[in-house]
Write a protein that holds these residues in place. Structure first.
Motif, PDB file in Angstrom:
ATOM      1  N   LEU A  69       0.830  -1.200   0.000  1.00  0.00           N
ATOM      2  CA  LEU A  69       0.000   0.000   0.000  1.00  0.00           C
ATOM      3  C   LEU A  69       0.868   1.255   0.000  1.00  0.00           C
ATOM      4  CD1 LEU A  69      -2.922   0.892  -0.054  1.00  0.00           C
ATOM      5  CD2 LEU A  69      -2.971   0.736   2.419  1.00  0.00           C
ATOM      6  N   ASN A  70       1.967   1.236   0.753  1.00  0.00           N
ATOM      7  CA  ASN A  70       2.903   2.369   0.731  1.00  0.00           C
ATOM      8  C   ASN A  70       3.463   2.583  -0.672  1.00  0.00           C
ATOM      9  OD1 ASN A  70       3.093   3.617   3.325  1.00  0.00           O
ATOM     10  ND2 ASN A  70       4.069   1.766   4.086  1.00  0.00           N
ATOM     11  N   ALA A  71       3.804   1.503  -1.360  1.00  0.00           N
ATOM     12  CA  ALA A  71       4.328   1.608  -2.727  1.00  0.00           C
ATOM     13  C   ALA A  71       3.272   2.190  -3.665  1.00  0.00           C
ATOM     14  CB  ALA A  71       4.798   0.245  -3.215  1.00  0.00           C
ATOM     15  N   GLU A  72       2.024   1.804  -3.472  1.00  0.00           N
ATOM     16  CA  GLU A  72       0.962   2.329  -4.320  1.00  0.00           C
ATOM     17  C   GLU A  72       0.694   3.799  -4.046  1.00  0.00           C
ATOM     18  OE1 GLU A  72      -2.487  -0.227  -4.481  1.00  0.00           O
ATOM     19  OE2 GLU A  72      -1.215  -2.001  -4.652  1.00  0.00           O
ATOM     20  N   VAL A  73       0.817   4.216  -2.798  1.00  0.00           N
ATOM     21  CA  VAL A  73       0.655   5.636  -2.483  1.00  0.00           C
ATOM     22  C   VAL A  73       1.802   6.439  -3.102  1.00  0.00           C
ATOM     23  CG1 VAL A  73       0.608   7.326  -0.593  1.00  0.00           C
ATOM     24  CG2 VAL A  73      -0.773   5.256  -0.450  1.00  0.00           C
ATOM     25  N   ASP A  74       2.998   5.841  -3.179  1.00  0.00           N
ATOM     26  CA  ASP A  74       4.102   6.491  -3.896  1.00  0.00           C
ATOM     27  C   ASP A  74       3.728   6.714  -5.359  1.00  0.00           C
ATOM     28  OD1 ASP A  74       5.658   6.519  -1.604  1.00  0.00           O
ATOM     29  OD2 ASP A  74       6.807   4.721  -2.154  1.00  0.00           O
ATOM     30  N   ARG A  75       3.083   5.728  -5.965  1.00  0.00           N
ATOM     31  CA  ARG A  75       2.645   5.877  -7.361  1.00  0.00           C
ATOM     32  C   ARG A  75       1.577   6.952  -7.493  1.00  0.00           C
ATOM     33  NH1 ARG A  75       1.607   0.106 -10.043  1.00  0.00           N
ATOM     34  NH2 ARG A  75       1.060   1.457 -11.785  1.00  0.00           N
ATOM     35  N   LEU A  76       0.680   7.031  -6.506  1.00  0.00           N
ATOM     36  CA  LEU A  76      -0.323   8.097  -6.512  1.00  0.00           C
ATOM     37  C   LEU A  76       0.351   9.460  -6.414  1.00  0.00           C
ATOM     38  CD1 LEU A  76      -3.151   6.781  -4.145  1.00  0.00           C
ATOM     39  CD2 LEU A  76      -3.148   6.802  -6.634  1.00  0.00           C
ATOM     40  N   GLU A  77       1.362   9.540  -5.558  1.00  0.00           N
ATOM     41  CA  GLU A  77       2.071  10.810  -5.371  1.00  0.00           C
ATOM     42  C   GLU A  77       2.732  11.257  -6.673  1.00  0.00           C
ATOM     43  OE1 GLU A  77       4.672  12.721  -1.830  1.00  0.00           O
ATOM     44  OE2 GLU A  77       5.287  10.722  -2.504  1.00  0.00           O
ATOM     45  N   ALA A  78       3.313  10.313  -7.395  1.00  0.00           N
ATOM     46  CA  ALA A  78       3.960  10.647  -8.665  1.00  0.00           C
ATOM     47  C   ALA A  78       2.939  11.088  -9.716  1.00  0.00           C
ATOM     48  CB  ALA A  78       4.752   9.446  -9.175  1.00  0.00           C
ATOM     49  N   ALA A  79       1.709  10.570  -9.621  1.00  0.00           N
ATOM     50  CA  ALA A  79       0.679  10.904 -10.601  1.00  0.00           C
ATOM     51  C   ALA A  79      -0.139  12.136 -10.226  1.00  0.00           C
ATOM     52  CB  ALA A  79      -0.253   9.710 -10.786  1.00  0.00           C
ATOM     53  N   ALA A  80      -0.013  12.615  -8.981  1.00  0.00           N
ATOM     54  CA  ALA A  80      -0.811  13.752  -8.521  1.00  0.00           C
ATOM     55  C   ALA A  80      -0.490  14.985  -9.353  1.00  0.00           C
ATOM     56  CB  ALA A  80      -0.555  14.020  -7.037  1.00  0.00           C
ATOM     57  N   GLY A  81      -1.540  15.612  -9.881  1.00  0.00           N
ATOM     58  CA  GLY A  81      -1.332  16.734 -10.780  1.00  0.00           C
ATOM     59  C   GLY A  81      -1.731  18.090 -10.228  1.00  0.00           C
ATOM     60  N   ASP A  82      -2.475  18.128  -9.126  1.00  0.00           N
ATOM     61  CA  ASP A  82      -2.874  19.422  -8.575  1.00  0.00           C
ATOM     62  C   ASP A  82      -2.844  19.367  -7.046  1.00  0.00           C
ATOM     63  OD1 ASP A  82      -5.237  18.126  -7.745  1.00  0.00           O
ATOM     64  OD2 ASP A  82      -6.363  18.830  -9.475  1.00  0.00           O
ATOM     65  N   ASP A  83      -3.158  20.495  -6.419  1.00  0.00           N
ATOM     66  CA  ASP A  83      -3.089  20.583  -4.957  1.00  0.00           C
ATOM     67  C   ASP A  83      -4.096  19.673  -4.267  1.00  0.00           C
ATOM     68  OD1 ASP A  83      -1.020  22.389  -5.078  1.00  0.00           O
ATOM     69  OD2 ASP A  83      -2.310  24.160  -4.883  1.00  0.00           O
ATOM     70  N   LEU A  93      -3.590  10.301   2.877  1.00  0.00           N
ATOM     71  CA  LEU A  93      -3.419   8.840   2.851  1.00  0.00           C
ATOM     72  C   LEU A  93      -2.110   8.437   3.519  1.00  0.00           C
ATOM     73  CD1 LEU A  93      -4.622   7.963  -0.752  1.00  0.00           C
ATOM     74  CD2 LEU A  93      -5.590   7.081   1.373  1.00  0.00           C
ATOM     75  N   ARG A  94      -1.056   9.171   3.222  1.00  0.00           N
ATOM     76  CA  ARG A  94       0.247   8.854   3.809  1.00  0.00           C
ATOM     77  C   ARG A  94       0.211   9.021   5.335  1.00  0.00           C
ATOM     78  NH1 ARG A  94       4.201   7.463   1.157  1.00  0.00           N
ATOM     79  NH2 ARG A  94       3.863   8.605  -0.768  1.00  0.00           N
ATOM     80  N   THR A  95      -0.440  10.057   5.813  1.00  0.00           N
ATOM     81  CA  THR A  95      -0.567  10.278   7.259  1.00  0.00           C
ATOM     82  C   THR A  95      -1.320   9.122   7.909  1.00  0.00           C
ATOM     83  OG1 THR A  95      -0.535  12.672   6.947  1.00  0.00           O
ATOM     84  CG2 THR A  95      -1.460  11.853   9.017  1.00  0.00           C
ATOM     85  N   LEU A  96      -2.388   8.664   7.256  1.00  0.00           N
ATOM     86  CA  LEU A  96      -3.153   7.533   7.787  1.00  0.00           C
ATOM     87  C   LEU A  96      -2.290   6.272   7.837  1.00  0.00           C
ATOM     88  CD1 LEU A  96      -6.026   6.729   8.773  1.00  0.00           C
ATOM     89  CD2 LEU A  96      -6.454   5.973   6.427  1.00  0.00           C
ATOM     90  N   LEU A  97      -1.478   6.052   6.804  1.00  0.00           N
ATOM     91  CA  LEU A  97      -0.615   4.870   6.778  1.00  0.00           C
ATOM     92  C   LEU A  97       0.468   4.937   7.850  1.00  0.00           C
ATOM     93  CD1 LEU A  97      -0.227   4.214   2.948  1.00  0.00           C
ATOM     94  CD2 LEU A  97      -1.828   3.182   4.572  1.00  0.00           C
ATOM     95  N   VAL A  98       0.989   6.130   8.119  1.00  0.00           N
ATOM     96  CA  VAL A  98       1.972   6.286   9.204  1.00  0.00           C
ATOM     97  C   VAL A  98       1.331   5.956  10.541  1.00  0.00           C
ATOM     98  CG1 VAL A  98       3.337   8.003  10.476  1.00  0.00           C
ATOM     99  CG2 VAL A  98       3.450   7.906   7.982  1.00  0.00           C
ATOM    100  N   ARG A  99       0.102   6.426  10.755  1.00  0.00           N
ATOM    101  CA  ARG A  99      -0.616   6.090  11.996  1.00  0.00           C
ATOM    102  C   ARG A  99      -0.827   4.584  12.106  1.00  0.00           C
ATOM    103  NH1 ARG A  99      -3.288   9.660  15.391  1.00  0.00           N
ATOM    104  NH2 ARG A  99      -3.264   7.762  16.610  1.00  0.00           N
TER     105      ARG A  99
END
Length: 130
Positions: free
Chosen positions: A87-101, A110-116
């Motif tokens: 799931l962390n790897a997939e969120v990395d892919r989401l981060e790379a694809a994010a195009g706006d704020d 999502l990353r904050t939730l995964l850290v928790r």
């Protein structure tokens, strides 16, 4: 339409009442609402708009994402701690694809939730669709 992601202890599957009364259904929703309000205060809940998440997931690979691709906004499900590295790897892919704020904010949440989740042993990630 939304997708509710909640970190909570694994739940045994309660038997569903075939013909639950309105009072029984209302009481169950009331108990869930109290638990979810507490989870939100503790940072263990994320309410995601499907309209924001789906375009981002499609840009990052869509159904080819093994875990995020299985999140169904019309049903419920549970992810175990063994799913966390993928799931962390997939969120990395989401981060790379994010195009706006908005998309970058969603990825950060999502990353904050995964850290928790990583820091709170004994919890599972439950999702609840509309």
């Amino acid at each position: 339409m939304g997708l509710l992601l909640v970190l909570r202890p694994p739940q045994s599957r309660p038997k569903r009442l075939r013909r639950a009364t309105r009072a029984q259904r209302r009481e169950r929703h009331r108990a869930d609402a109290k638990e979810w309000a507490t989870a939100e205060e503790r940072g263990l809940l994320l309410d995601v708009s499907v309209e924001e998440l789906l375009p981002l997931m499609n840009a990052a690979g869509g159904n080819r994402l093994p875990i995020l691709g299985q999140l169904d906004p019309w049903s419920d499900g549970v992810l175990s701690r063994e799913d966390l590295p993928q799931l962390n790897a997939e969120v990395d892919r989401l981060e790379a694809a994010a195009g706006d704020d908005v998309e970058r904010g969603l990825v950060a949440a999502l990353r904050t939730l995964l850290v928790r989740w990583r820091d709170e042993p004994g919890l599972a990630l439950h999702w609840y669709g509309d």
